[in-house]
Motif scaffolding. Structure first.
Motif, short mmCIF file in Angstrom:
data_model
loop_
_atom_site.label_atom_id
_atom_site.label_comp_id
_atom_site.label_asym_id
_atom_site.label_seq_id
_atom_site.Cartn_x
_atom_site.Cartn_y
_atom_site.Cartn_z
N LEU A 43 -69.82 3.67 -22.83
CA LEU A 43 -68.84 2.98 -22.00
C LEU A 43 -68.19 4.02 -21.09
O LEU A 43 -67.72 5.06 -21.57
CB LEU A 43 -67.78 2.35 -22.90
CG LEU A 43 -66.78 1.45 -22.18
CD1 LEU A 43 -67.46 0.12 -21.82
CD2 LEU A 43 -65.57 1.17 -23.07
N THR A 81 -65.23 4.62 -18.35
CA THR A 81 -64.02 4.08 -17.72
C THR A 81 -63.45 5.15 -16.78
O THR A 81 -63.52 6.33 -17.09
CB THR A 81 -62.95 3.70 -18.76
OG1 THR A 81 -62.43 4.89 -19.37
CG2 THR A 81 -63.52 2.81 -19.85
N TYR A 82 -62.93 4.72 -15.65
CA TYR A 82 -62.41 5.75 -14.75
C TYR A 82 -61.13 5.34 -14.05
O TYR A 82 -60.87 4.16 -13.83
CB TYR A 82 -63.47 6.18 -13.71
CG TYR A 82 -64.10 5.07 -12.90
CD1 TYR A 82 -65.35 4.59 -13.22
CD2 TYR A 82 -63.44 4.53 -11.79
CE1 TYR A 82 -65.94 3.59 -12.46
CE2 TYR A 82 -64.02 3.54 -11.03
CZ TYR A 82 -65.28 3.07 -11.37
OH TYR A 82 -65.86 2.07 -10.63
N LYS A 139 -72.89 12.55 -16.27
CA LYS A 139 -71.65 13.35 -16.38
C LYS A 139 -71.61 14.44 -15.32
O LYS A 139 -70.57 14.69 -14.71
CB LYS A 139 -71.55 13.97 -17.78
CG LYS A 139 -71.11 13.01 -18.84
CD LYS A 139 -70.79 13.72 -20.15
CE LYS A 139 -72.02 14.20 -20.85
NZ LYS A 139 -71.75 14.76 -22.18
N ILE A 152 -62.20 10.51 -15.95
CA ILE A 152 -63.31 9.66 -16.39
C ILE A 152 -63.48 9.84 -17.89
O ILE A 152 -63.49 10.97 -18.39
CB ILE A 152 -64.62 10.02 -15.66
CG1 ILE A 152 -64.41 9.87 -14.15
CG2 ILE A 152 -65.77 9.13 -16.14
CD1 ILE A 152 -65.64 10.06 -13.32
N ARG A 153 -63.57 8.74 -18.60
CA ARG A 153 -63.74 8.79 -20.04
C ARG A 153 -65.05 8.13 -20.44
O ARG A 153 -65.48 7.15 -19.83
CB ARG A 153 -62.55 8.12 -20.76
CG ARG A 153 -61.27 8.93 -20.60
CD ARG A 153 -60.08 8.24 -21.25
NE ARG A 153 -60.07 8.33 -22.69
CZ ARG A 153 -59.61 9.36 -23.39
NH1 ARG A 153 -59.16 10.43 -22.76
NH2 ARG A 153 -59.61 9.33 -24.70
N PHE A 154 -65.68 8.70 -21.47
CA PHE A 154 -66.96 8.20 -21.97
C PHE A 154 -66.79 7.88 -23.45
O PHE A 154 -66.36 8.74 -24.23
CB PHE A 154 -68.04 9.27 -21.82
CG PHE A 154 -68.19 9.81 -20.43
CD1 PHE A 154 -69.03 9.20 -19.50
CD2 PHE A 154 -67.49 10.94 -20.03
CE1 PHE A 154 -69.17 9.69 -18.22
CE2 PHE A 154 -67.62 11.45 -18.76
CZ PHE A 154 -68.45 10.83 -17.85
N TYR A 155 -67.12 6.68 -23.82
CA TYR A 155 -67.06 6.25 -25.23
C TYR A 155 -68.48 5.94 -25.68
O TYR A 155 -69.09 4.99 -25.19
CB TYR A 155 -66.18 5.02 -25.39
CG TYR A 155 -64.73 5.25 -25.06
CD1 TYR A 155 -63.81 5.60 -26.04
CD2 TYR A 155 -64.27 5.14 -23.76
CE1 TYR A 155 -62.47 5.83 -25.74
CE2 TYR A 155 -62.93 5.36 -23.43
CZ TYR A 155 -62.04 5.71 -24.43
OH TYR A 155 -60.72 5.93 -24.11
N LEU A 156 -68.98 6.75 -26.60
CA LEU A 156 -70.33 6.51 -27.13
C LEU A 156 -70.23 5.42 -28.19
O LEU A 156 -69.67 5.62 -29.27
CB LEU A 156 -70.88 7.81 -27.73
CG LEU A 156 -71.38 8.85 -26.72
CD1 LEU A 156 -70.25 9.43 -25.89
CD2 LEU A 156 -72.12 9.98 -27.44
N LEU A 157 -70.77 4.26 -27.85
CA LEU A 157 -70.53 3.08 -28.68
C LEU A 157 -71.45 2.99 -29.89
O LEU A 157 -71.19 2.22 -30.81
CB LEU A 157 -70.64 1.81 -27.84
CG LEU A 157 -69.61 1.68 -26.71
CD1 LEU A 157 -69.81 0.36 -25.96
CD2 LEU A 157 -68.19 1.77 -27.24
#
Lengths: 97, 97
Positions: free
Chosen positions: B4, B6-7, B52, B66-71
């Motif tokens: 995911l 999000t920015y 990235k 910017i955030r990255f969520y490894l689901l």
């Protein structure tokens, strides 16, 4: 449980801008704002149900969208960030109090 | 892997609005927009690294985030939505082709 809450509220009207403020103000009560429309909420299941119910009462379901991502355990290891980071770890900060 | 993204991009300046467009256009190449500033990206690890790197080259790290969520696996079971939902499941749609 850690729940990521992301939202899009249609702000084309005065009512929409009011809904946006209400959504943001409510999310502040449940978690940590990490971006403008993104909150990380450390909640128990009952609080999660409560939060969803309150949000459902605020938004216009035809115009607005709220998504919930249940991040599970060890969620801190699965978050990466580039750029400006003003967020904090709510669980960690609680321990520091 | 499902990531995911999000920015938050600061759009106070013309340069900021340009960065926002670039970030959004890049994310479109890697995933499905589910909200204005939220993308679900089904990527292999090499693509995640590439994404990235490209994003890091676009943003102003002092102003943008910017955030990255490894689901992880079974992420579909850990997503809930209320309100308007124009998104689709990219993995599912690939199977339908």
């Amino acid at each position: 449980m850690m729940v990521l809450v992301t939202y899009d509220v249609n702000t084309e009207t005065k009512q929409g801008r009011k809904r946006l403020r209400h959504v943001a103000n409510l999310c502040v009560d449940y978690g940590q704002r990490v971006q403008n429309s993104v909150f990380e909420c450390s909640v128990v299941p009952a609080e999660f149900v409560e939060l969803k119910g309150k949000l459902a009462n605020i938004i216009n379901p035809e115009l607005d969208s709220i998504r919930f991502y249940l991040l599970g355990k060890n969620w801190q290891n699965r978050v990466e960030q580039i750029g400006n980071n003003d967020s904090y770890d709510p669980d960690k900060d609680v321990l520091l109090l």
